[in-house]
Scaffold this motif. Structure first.
Motif: not given
Length: 265
Positions: A11-26
């Protein structure tokens, strides 16, 4: 207990991926969440589902929605107006408002007579005024775009090649930039931070003063032009000293002798 711990880590891994992808690509974080749901439903791995879903959103779904809401996708493969590399369109960082897109296309057409292509870098995300396009301070309303300078190759011929992989971080005529010394002495560490974002230098090029000046003058001729940011030493060496719309951003922003920041009203 081990199973609960593993699910928590996942779950934490998915949250990190979501944050990174949102930061880079919206929108990449949302696509990742949809990929998780779809892969679970159809029993296919996310490694297959996510890339396919991402491309579907990038090429088919997001552009018409963004257009309806007031942002247009810039051309990707057009010869005289194109991104420096695939990252900018793939990361949804090539959106502007319709008026800016139209003016850029007109300018590209006008400059093509001089064999000058407009090469863009970061523009804006598809949605939401005020949503930050990091690491920029102001690319959040569809009215801003970074454009590459023009260069000469080792034989002195004008070229549309650029000196770095990212398009940022290789400073033109940097020995003439006395402002950089003052900004760094004052503790503005971020001023030349883009030197760490080149992703590698790929061509040994020199600034093309003539064509860079033509490019900037074309941008300045657009009635809706509000500001063009370049470093003071470039404004002087290019003979643009009396152009009031050309500004220096100050030490608090990154330096602009590796690209042109252009914005409209």
């Amino acid at each position: 207990m081990r199973s609960i711990f593993m699910k928590l880590l996942q779950f934490i891994g998915h949250i990190i991926i979501v944050i990174i992808l949102t930061t880079i690509t919206q929108v990449g974080g949302l696509i990742w969440l949809l990929a998780i749901i779809i892969s679970y439903k159809i029993k296919k791995g996310k490694r297959i589902v996510f890339p396919l879903l991402y491309l579907l959103f990038n090429l088919v779904i997001i552009p018409p929605i963004a257009s309806y809401l007031g942002r247009e996708k810039l051309p990707t493969f057009k010869e005289n107006l194109k991104p420096h590399n695939w990252f900018y369109p793939l990361a949804f960082r090539n959106y502007v408002n319709p008026d800016l897109k139209s003016e850029l296309e007109k300018s590209a057409q006008a400059l093509s007579a001089s064999n000058i292509n407009i090469t863009y870098l970061d523009a804006n995300f598809p949605f939401i005024n005020g949503f930050p396009l990091l690491p920029h301070l102001s690319h959040s309303d569809g009215k801003k775009i970074d454009i590459s300078l023009m260069y000469l190759d080792q034989d002195g011929n004008s070229t549309n090649k650029k000196p770095s992989v990212s398009g940022y971080g290789v400073y033109a005529n940097s020995s003439q930039n006395h402002t950089s010394v003052n900004c760094i002495k004052k503790g503005y560490w971020q001023y030349d931070f883009t030197k760490y974002l080149t992703l590698g230098t790929i061509n040994n090029l020199k600034l093309d003063n003539k064509n860079t000046k033509l490019l900037i003058e074309q941008l300045l001729s657009i009635p809706t032009t509000e500001k063009v940011f370049i470093e003071p030493h470039l404004k002087q060496s290019l003979g643009l000293r009396h152009q009031s719309k050309i500004r220096f951003t100050g030490c608090q922003a990154v330096r602009h002798d590796d690209h042109i920041h252009y914005q409209t009203k």
